[in-house]
Write an enzyme that holds these catalytic residues in place. Structure first.
Site, PDB file in Angstrom:
ATOM      1  N   GLY A 100     -27.371 -25.841 -37.187  1.00 24.07           N
ATOM      2  CA  GLY A 100     -26.396 -25.182 -36.055  1.00 24.07           C
ATOM      3  C   GLY A 100     -27.350 -26.090 -34.677  1.00 24.07           C
ATOM      4  N   SER A 153     -18.231 -30.502 -43.778  1.00 24.12           N
ATOM      5  CA  SER A 153     -19.764 -31.079 -45.550  1.00 24.12           C
ATOM      6  C   SER A 153     -20.695 -32.280 -44.489  1.00 24.12           C
ATOM      7  CB  SER A 153     -18.968 -32.074 -45.892  1.00 24.12           C
ATOM      8  OG  SER A 153     -19.501 -32.577 -47.048  1.00 24.12           O
ATOM      9  N   LYS A 181     -12.619 -26.021 -48.508  1.00 27.13           N
ATOM     10  CA  LYS A 181     -14.663 -26.711 -48.766  1.00 27.13           C
ATOM     11  C   LYS A 181     -15.227 -26.076 -50.258  1.00 27.13           C
ATOM     12  CE  LYS A 181     -17.938 -28.327 -47.211  1.00 27.13           C
ATOM     13  NZ  LYS A 181     -19.876 -27.233 -48.604  1.00 27.13           N
ATOM     14  N   HIS A 234     -13.398 -28.775 -52.466  1.00 31.06           N
ATOM     15  CA  HIS A 234     -14.402 -29.798 -52.313  1.00 31.06           C
ATOM     16  C   HIS A 234     -15.676 -30.615 -53.361  1.00 31.06           C
ATOM     17  CE1 HIS A 234     -17.703 -32.002 -50.223  1.00 31.06           C
ATOM     18  NE2 HIS A 234     -16.993 -33.130 -49.682  1.00 31.06           N
ATOM     19  N   ASN A 235     -16.018 -28.609 -52.963  1.00 28.93           N
ATOM     20  CA  ASN A 235     -17.909 -28.135 -53.875  1.00 28.93           C
ATOM     21  C   ASN A 235     -17.805 -28.895 -55.243  1.00 28.93           C
ATOM     22  OD1 ASN A 235     -18.514 -28.774 -50.999  1.00 28.93           O
ATOM     23  ND2 ASN A 235     -19.709 -26.260 -51.097  1.00 28.93           N
ATOM     24  N   GLU A 266     -17.345 -33.103 -56.060  1.00 29.28           N
ATOM     25  CA  GLU A 266     -18.802 -33.001 -55.926  1.00 29.28           C
ATOM     26  C   GLU A 266     -19.562 -32.815 -56.972  1.00 29.28           C
ATOM     27  OE1 GLU A 266     -22.565 -31.383 -53.511  1.00 29.28           O
ATOM     28  OE2 GLU A 266     -20.671 -32.183 -52.031  1.00 29.28           O
ATOM     29  N   LYS A 304     -25.410 -23.863 -56.353  1.00 22.83           N
ATOM     30  CA  LYS A 304     -25.243 -21.898 -54.775  1.00 22.83           C
ATOM     31  C   LYS A 304     -24.428 -21.483 -55.749  1.00 22.83           C
ATOM     32  CE  LYS A 304     -27.915 -23.840 -51.307  1.00 22.83           C
ATOM     33  NZ  LYS A 304     -28.065 -23.891 -49.738  1.00 22.83           N
TER      34      LYS A 304
END
Length: 472
Positions: A17, A131, A185, A188-189, A192, A263
């Protein structure tokens, strides 16, 4: 300064942040941050120096009051209940037309629920994958927003300014309805996970199977990053392999535990792919191998009880020849992994009415994000040539690249099998390729078996309808 109407708001002033706030301010947008921790609220102003465009506060009322309407605020808090708690605390202070963006890795059904709940109050909710990590947040991430198209125009100038750029194009675009951003996303992960496992398998094969030294391996990955394999993950692998441990003096990677954490986003990708009946075996296997890594004590016991006596099998190729074969094998498997993830996005877009454009997805993945890679230029071009392409493997150029390299992948896998070195994601990538291009799979026999023991019926190839046979 108290009367300044801030262009953008940030909720949660941790590393991500705080860096995003400074990035926004660098691009001449005023930004106010909210955090319950007074030290974090003060730290962001301190980091901004004399900039009057950055402000931190611990007061939700002050935060909301300071934002220009319609308000735009980005939440960077842990996924799950914390997101709902922050939303519940802010919604009474917001007005119809305001926009709340969740920038965490939220599970996409949660985003769909929040879209509906906030829409009842006239508030727009966006799920946006981000990302690039800490450095990306500060200097240019890849961002994947999904939500109301008209409301996105309020966000677009800020997002396009702070995103990573490739050839002048920002690595952000409106992706689609509802939870489209979080879903992209998530996949995407998943990709990855697959590419990281491929890198670790290539490393293991060259180290244990071919006997390359740590110094040789470092040079290999540095050289690969100057080739068609150029990517963020290959780049950082070369840097990791060069890092010495200050305590032991050994290369640091050799003293890091092989029990890998996760995660959950890779698991979500696999689970939802199964729900949609989209095969993503490379991603599935990458998730499985992280699970396998957790069984350390059993693996130690099994290594003694079931010794591998094949590791010393001689390799006839020269070192350079072997490295080139592994490079080609890796490129093949990496493309196949991207193909699986993008095929999942295509099916999900239709199932969930996202309206995804896969050429746009490839475009915003080219910079800023963890899976950025040179091959995404070719992947984007494939979907620009044919936006309705059902699978990347059917693009003529991608298909030609795979056909040229398949021989090296098969050879590397044979050598790995002969030496008892597991390369499951390489194997899964080849299996996906071979199965996808097989005109007639042996699943006709499975259909017959299901009808035999359960009267589940089957279809025939020579006439329409469903059939059942009294097999005995």
């Amino acid at each position: 300064m108290k009367d300044l109407q801030y262009e953008f708001g940030m909720v949660g002033l941790g590393v991500m942040g705080r860096n995003l706030m400074l990035n926004i301010a660098d691009h001449d947008f005023s930004v106010i941050g909210l955090d319950l921790d007074p030290e974090k609220a003060a730290a962001v102003e301190s980091e901004a120096g004399e900039s009057k465009a950055v402000r931190g506060t611990t007061s939700a009322e002050e935060f909301v009051r300071a934002l220009r309407k319609p308000r735009a605020l980005l939440l960077l808090v842990p996924a799950g209940k914390p997101v709902d708690a922050v939303i519940a605390s802010l919604v009474p202070l917001l007005e119809p037309g305001d926009i709340v963006i969740d920038g965490g890795n939220s599970y996409f059904p949660d985003t769909d629920r929040r879209v509906v709940e906030l829409a009842e109050k006239g508030i727009h909710f966006f799920g946006m994958g981000i990302s690039g990590g800490e450095k990306g947040a500060r200097f240019g991430p890849s961002m994947m927003p999904g939500g109301n198209r008209e409301a996105y125009e309020r966000l677009r100038p800020v997002f396009e300014a702070i995103a990573a750029k490739v050839n002048g194009e920002p690595c952000v675009t409106y992706l689609g309805n509802g939870s489209a951003g979080n879903y992209v996303k998530m996949v995407h992960n998943g990709i990855e996970y697959g590419v990281m496992q491929l890198i670790s398998e290539a490393y293991d094969f060259m180290k244990r199977g071919a006997g390359l030294s740590d110094e040789e391996l470092q040079r290999v990955f540095q050289d690969w990053n100057q080739s068609e394999l150029q990517s963020f993950l290959i780049e950082i692998t070369g840097a990791i392999l060069n890092q010495k441990d200050e305590v032991t003096g050994q290369y640091l990677v050799s003293v890091i535990s092989d029990v890998a954490r996760s995660k959950g986003t890779g698991k979500w990708t696999s689970q939802n792919a199964m729900d949609l009946q989209v095969p993503v075996p490379s991603i599935d296997m990458a998730v499985l191998m992280r699970d396998m890594s957790k069984y350390k004590e059993e693996r130690v016991e099994a290594a003694k009880a079931l010794p591998n006596n094949t590791l010393q099998e001689p390799i006839n190729e020269s070192r350079q020849e072997l490295v080139d074969q592994v490079r080609n094998a890796f490129y093949f498997a990496m493309l196949a992994t991207y193909a699986q993830g993008l095929a999942q996005l295509k099916v999900a877009s239709e199932a969930y009415d996202y309206g995804l454009q896969l050429q746009d997805v490839a475009k915003i993945w080219r910079g800023g994000c963890i899976i950025r890679a040179a091959c995404l230029t070719d992947i984007r071009a494939a979907y620009e040539r044919k936006p309705t392409l059902p699978n990347l493997l059917l693009d003529p150029k991608i298909g030609e690249d795979l056909l040229e390299r398949q021989g090296d992948l098969r050879h590397v896998l044979k050598m790995a099998i002969d030496r008892g070195i597991p390369m499951p994601v390489f194997m899964a990538s080849l299996t996906y390729f071979d199965a996808y291009r097989t005109e007639t799979l042996p699943t006709n026999l499975i259909q017959a078996q299901r009808d035999y023991f359960g009267a589940h019926t089957y279809e025939r190839i020579d006439q329409p309808g469903t059939f059942h046979t009294q097999w005995n």
